[in-house]
Design a protein around this motif. Structure first.
Motif, PDB file in Angstrom:
ATOM      1  N   ILE A   1      99.487  -9.956  78.713  1.00  0.00           N
ATOM      2  CA  ILE A   1      99.303  -9.525  80.128  1.00  0.00           C
ATOM      3  C   ILE A   1      99.149 -10.788  81.068  1.00  0.00           C
ATOM      4  CG2 ILE A   1      97.881  -8.059  81.416  1.00  0.00           C
ATOM      5  CD1 ILE A   1      96.799  -6.982  78.608  1.00  0.00           C
ATOM      6  N   LEU A   2     100.012 -10.634  82.077  1.00  0.00           N
ATOM      7  CA  LEU A   2     100.285 -12.035  82.874  1.00  0.00           C
ATOM      8  C   LEU A   2     100.118 -11.807  84.107  1.00  0.00           C
ATOM      9  CD1 LEU A   2     103.391 -13.138  80.923  1.00  0.00           C
ATOM     10  CD2 LEU A   2     101.341 -13.928  80.520  1.00  0.00           C
TER      11      LEU A   2
ATOM     12  N   LEU B   1     103.427  -7.821  79.782  1.00  0.00           N
ATOM     13  CA  LEU B   1     103.759  -7.031  81.062  1.00  0.00           C
ATOM     14  C   LEU B   1     102.563  -7.609  81.876  1.00  0.00           C
ATOM     15  CD1 LEU B   1     101.155  -3.833  80.273  1.00  0.00           C
ATOM     16  CD2 LEU B   1     101.493  -5.614  78.625  1.00  0.00           C
ATOM     17  N   SER B   2     102.576  -7.076  83.041  1.00  0.00           N
ATOM     18  CA  SER B   2     102.158  -7.627  84.274  1.00  0.00           C
ATOM     19  C   SER B   2     100.712  -6.872  84.453  1.00  0.00           C
ATOM     20  CB  SER B   2     102.879  -7.568  85.389  1.00  0.00           C
ATOM     21  OG  SER B   2     102.825  -6.196  85.982  1.00  0.00           O
ATOM     22  N   TYR B   3      99.894  -7.782  85.230  1.00  0.00           N
ATOM     23  CA  TYR B   3      98.598  -6.968  85.550  1.00  0.00           C
ATOM     24  C   TYR B   3      98.762  -5.752  86.130  1.00  0.00           C
ATOM     25  CZ  TYR B   3      95.935 -11.505  85.274  1.00  0.00           C
ATOM     26  OH  TYR B   3      95.118 -12.713  84.816  1.00  0.00           O
ATOM     27  N   GLN B   4      99.858  -5.625  86.999  1.00  0.00           N
ATOM     28  CA  GLN B   4      99.981  -4.351  87.839  1.00  0.00           C
ATOM     29  C   GLN B   4     100.431  -3.230  86.651  1.00  0.00           C
ATOM     30  OE1 GLN B   4     101.294  -7.286  88.723  1.00  0.00           O
ATOM     31  NE2 GLN B   4     101.804  -7.325  90.819  1.00  0.00           N
ATOM     32  N   GLU B   5     101.192  -3.672  85.726  1.00  0.00           N
ATOM     33  CA  GLU B   5     101.651  -2.812  84.832  1.00  0.00           C
ATOM     34  C   GLU B   5     100.343  -2.180  83.918  1.00  0.00           C
ATOM     35  OE1 GLU B   5     106.471  -3.675  84.149  1.00  0.00           O
ATOM     36  OE2 GLU B   5     104.765  -5.026  83.259  1.00  0.00           O
ATOM     37  N   LEU B   6      99.491  -3.189  83.639  1.00  0.00           N
ATOM     38  CA  LEU B   6      98.470  -2.920  82.821  1.00  0.00           C
ATOM     39  C   LEU B   6      97.583  -1.725  83.392  1.00  0.00           C
ATOM     40  CD1 LEU B   6      96.403  -3.316  80.759  1.00  0.00           C
ATOM     41  CD2 LEU B   6      95.433  -5.170  82.194  1.00  0.00           C
TER      42      LEU B   6
END
Length: 439
Positions: free
Chosen positions: A274-275, A228-233
């Motif tokens: 987490i990307l 998942l992306s930084y924003q989703e985290l």
């Protein structure tokens, strides 16, 4: 390659787990720097060391038997050293901590000793240098992290060291007094070390194999989220997915350092990556994950021509400011506004007083209060890529017989938040999970 690793409280709960962590660190030469939490619970009704330390501080403040309360902390750490068979004079270190706690009389200093002692023991077990966060992590006087000075100090402390253990969860104010992060702050400490070390990967080790698509206490065996992306985290963590502290990404985000969630007790499991944006690849899933929180109160305001009344929202928020109350969301219409507030902030008669002051300040036509509201966030980059996502969401909720009390969607289309009655929360989670992830 440089990996920085952080191990949480469950991973550090006893001597066997200290050994487990040491094996994981020694099993990969790229794992260079380690941040550890204070020991967590060993079993269901056990106590976390941090809670024992808070109890010791409370006894000290009340003029009670502080040393008796500290004995439980002493027993935990002495037991860990015995279990791992380490030639380490833990008694003298504990004696020093006890003297300092009594002299400092600081809640933050007392709580920080859990991480301090864990790191001292782990550094001895790995036979590597120990770095005290009191010497490297800096806060401003107002409690904000002084990231520029902190990164410089951590970088200097680890320079030339092949490996080291750094204590997590705390740092120091300009006057030298110890200050802690909020609970879960060792995640932030690990990210700080990763940034300062120029790490290629920040591994965050816990007791689960990565992020799950929703709460496993509600849906049995939910799907694992591989990436998942930084924003989703941020969205999922903020809304209750507590695998990683929601602020942990900030130290690594600007440096584009990926985070990997790993399971201490199943180290071969893949976990979750987490990307940063440039490394994230769309998975094809419409929804990445579902998270939620309970126990909110909605203060609903209605007033004709609200939109034309300059400063209406500002005056409402000024009342919240006077009470020191923050809001979660403010969904609004042309003549309506709803304040979504954590119910715990409104206990002890505060709600009645707050509503009375709002009425006096903005004189709404109607003011109503709805208790026990739960918020559910549906999160994913795929939501903006797929036509009909909202229709699927609300159809699934309606089919489960749940009435939606509130809807809020950000302009990024990364998430949709719905409010439902608390009693309908779990049913809503299961319905949404079935729609987007299947049975």
């Amino acid at each position: 390659m440089i990996k920085v690793c952080k191990f949480g409280g469950t991973s550090m709960s006893d001597g066997m787990n200290f050994r487990r962590v040491a094996d994981i660190m020694n099993g990969d030469p790229d794992r260079r720097f380690l941040v550890v939490s204070a020991p967590g619970k060993r079993f269901g009704n056990d106590s976390k060391v941090t809670d024992l330390l808070y109890s010791a501080h409370d006894a000290l403040e009340a003029g009670g038997d502080f040393r008796a309360a500290f004995t439980k902390v002493r027993d935990r750490f002495s037991g860990i050293v015995r279990e791992i068979g380490l030639a380490f004079n833990i008694d003298s270190v504990l004696d020093e901590c006890e003297r300092e706690i009594e002299a400092e009389k600081s809640r933050d200093f007392t709580a920080s000793r859990g991480e301090y002692l864990s790191a001292r023991i782990m550094a001895g077990l790995l036979n590597v240098p120990f770095i005290d966060a009191r010497d490297t992590v800096r806060f401003f006087e107002d409690g904000r992290l002084n990231d520029k000075e902190t990164f410089a100090l951590v970088k200097k402390a680890i320079r030339g060291k092949r490996r080291a253990v750094v204590s997590g969860f705390y740092g120091a104010c300009p006057n030298g007094k110890v200050k802690t992060f909020s609970r879960g702050g060792s995640d932030v400490s690990g990210a700080i070390v990763a940034r300062a070390a120029g790490a290629d990967l920040y591994e965050n080790w816990t007791d689960v194999s990565g992020f799950l698509a929703c709460d496993p206490r509600i849906v049995e065996n939910p799907a694992r989220i591989p990436a998942l992306s930084y924003q989703e985290l941020r969205e999922l963590s903020y809304m209750g997915a507590n695998v990683l502290h929601s602020e942990a990404i900030f130290p690594v985000r600007e440096a584009n350092i990926p985070i990997r969630i790993k399971n201490t007790f199943r180290p071969d499991d893949e976990g979750t990556d987490i990307l940063p944006a440039e490394k994230y690849r769309f998975t094809g899933k419409t929804v990445t994950g579902i998270a939620g929180k309970r126990h909110f109160t909605v203060i609903y305001l209605e007033k004709s021509l609200m939109n034309a009344e300059i400063g209406f929202t500002q005056r409402v928020l000024s009342v919240l400011l006077e009470y020191g109350i923050s809001f979660e969301h403010i969904p609004s219409g042309i003549d309506t506004m709803s304040l979504i507030i954590d119910s715990s902030l409104l206990d002890g008669g505060v709600l009645a007083k707050l509503c009375a002051d709002i009425k006096q300040t903005v004189r709404p036509d109607h003011l109503r209060v709805f208790d026990d509201i739960a918020l559910l966030a549906v999160v994913g980059h795929g939501m903006s890529r797929n036509v009909g996502t909202s229709a699927r969401l609300f159809s699934a909720i309606a089919a489960s017989g749940v009435n939606v009390r509130m809807i809020d969607q950000g302009s990024s289309e990364l998430n949709i938040i719905v409010g439902v009655d608390g009693e309908d929360y779990e049913r809503t989670v299961r319905a949404v999970y079935r729609e987007f992830f299947g049975e």
